[in-house]
Design a protein around this motif. Sequence first.
Motif, PDB file in Angstrom:
ATOM      1  N   ARG A   4       0.957  -1.236  -0.067  1.00  0.00           N
ATOM      2  CA  ARG A   4      -0.036   0.024  -0.304  1.00  0.00           C
ATOM      3  C   ARG A   4       0.774   1.130  -0.063  1.00  0.00           C
ATOM      4  NH1 ARG A   4      -3.610  -0.749   4.619  1.00  0.00           N
ATOM      5  NH2 ARG A   4      -2.286   0.666   5.498  1.00  0.00           N
ATOM      6  N   VAL A   5       1.933   1.360   0.741  1.00  0.00           N
ATOM      7  CA  VAL A   5       2.778   2.385   0.773  1.00  0.00           C
ATOM      8  C   VAL A   5       3.529   2.677  -0.666  1.00  0.00           C
ATOM      9  CG1 VAL A   5       5.214   3.201   1.835  1.00  0.00           C
ATOM     10  CG2 VAL A   5       3.377   2.199   3.211  1.00  0.00           C
ATOM     11  N   ARG A   6       4.040   1.592  -1.133  1.00  0.00           N
ATOM     12  CA  ARG A   6       4.509   1.470  -2.447  1.00  0.00           C
ATOM     13  C   ARG A   6       3.415   2.180  -3.735  1.00  0.00           C
ATOM     14  NH1 ARG A   6       8.019  -3.871  -1.965  1.00  0.00           N
ATOM     15  NH2 ARG A   6       9.810  -2.938  -0.955  1.00  0.00           N
ATOM     16  N   ALA A   7       2.238   1.727  -3.522  1.00  0.00           N
ATOM     17  CA  ALA A   7       1.301   2.159  -4.296  1.00  0.00           C
ATOM     18  C   ALA A   7       0.979   3.440  -4.220  1.00  0.00           C
ATOM     19  CB  ALA A   7       0.081   1.431  -4.281  1.00  0.00           C
ATOM     20  N   ALA A  10       3.755   5.440  -5.719  1.00  0.00           N
ATOM     21  CA  ALA A  10       3.663   5.560  -7.318  1.00  0.00           C
ATOM     22  C   ALA A  10       2.654   6.676  -7.490  1.00  0.00           C
ATOM     23  CB  ALA A  10       3.443   4.422  -7.534  1.00  0.00           C
ATOM     24  N   ASP A  11       1.369   6.562  -6.653  1.00  0.00           N
ATOM     25  CA  ASP A  11       0.642   7.566  -7.206  1.00  0.00           C
ATOM     26  C   ASP A  11       0.921   8.927  -7.106  1.00  0.00           C
ATOM     27  OD1 ASP A  11      -1.298   5.594  -7.345  1.00  0.00           O
ATOM     28  OD2 ASP A  11      -2.261   5.997  -5.239  1.00  0.00           O
ATOM     29  N   ILE A  12       1.840   9.259  -6.122  1.00  0.00           N
ATOM     30  CA  ILE A  12       2.270  10.819  -6.030  1.00  0.00           C
ATOM     31  C   ILE A  12       3.246  11.003  -7.010  1.00  0.00           C
ATOM     32  CG2 ILE A  12       3.921  12.003  -4.303  1.00  0.00           C
ATOM     33  CD1 ILE A  12       3.150  10.242  -2.031  1.00  0.00           C
ATOM     34  N   MET A  13       4.382   9.954  -7.462  1.00  0.00           N
ATOM     35  CA  MET A  13       5.140  10.170  -8.449  1.00  0.00           C
ATOM     36  C   MET A  13       4.524  10.360  -9.707  1.00  0.00           C
ATOM     37  SD  MET A  13       7.721  10.559  -6.615  1.00  0.00           S
ATOM     38  CE  MET A  13       8.857  10.861  -7.858  1.00  0.00           C
ATOM     39  N   ALA A  14       3.264   9.900  -9.922  1.00  0.00           N
ATOM     40  CA  ALA A  14       2.554   9.897 -11.332  1.00  0.00           C
ATOM     41  C   ALA A  14       1.733  11.170 -11.259  1.00  0.00           C
ATOM     42  CB  ALA A  14       2.052   8.416 -11.467  1.00  0.00           C
ATOM     43  N   GLY A  64      15.924   2.075   3.121  1.00  0.00           N
ATOM     44  CA  GLY A  64      14.222   2.079   2.900  1.00  0.00           C
ATOM     45  C   GLY A  64      13.505   1.855   4.116  1.00  0.00           C
ATOM     46  N   THR A  65      12.113   1.659   4.431  1.00  0.00           N
ATOM     47  CA  THR A  65      11.495   1.628   5.554  1.00  0.00           C
ATOM     48  C   THR A  65      10.567   0.161   5.297  1.00  0.00           C
ATOM     49  OG1 THR A  65       9.828   2.826   4.963  1.00  0.00           O
ATOM     50  CG2 THR A  65      11.566   3.919   6.289  1.00  0.00           C
TER      51      THR A  65
END
Length: 94
Positions: A4-7, A10-14, A64-65
């Motif tokens: 969920r954190v990675r998703a 990805a949302d932020i970067m896109a 990373g975390t």
Amino acid sequence: TLARVRAKRADIMAARDREKVLREIAAQSGMDSAAYDRAMKNTHGLRALQRLTDQAYNDFGVKGTPSFFLDGVKLQYDGSINSFSRHLDAPPRR
């Protein structure tokens, strides 16, 4: 969860409007718009956070975390409690 954190990252970067996405995340965490604005303008706090981030990366190998340390040893975290058990069950270091 990590997925969920990675998703979310990805949302932020896109996002075309990253600030909007960050404000939405802040709001979901209970931060109002004024508090978000104060946090973004807090250059002292941001510099302190950057120093801690740099120290963790350069001095402790945190890439990373989540990252965990027990008894001064960085765990090879595999996402399970077994990461901790392996360290706790090992013979003490001398």
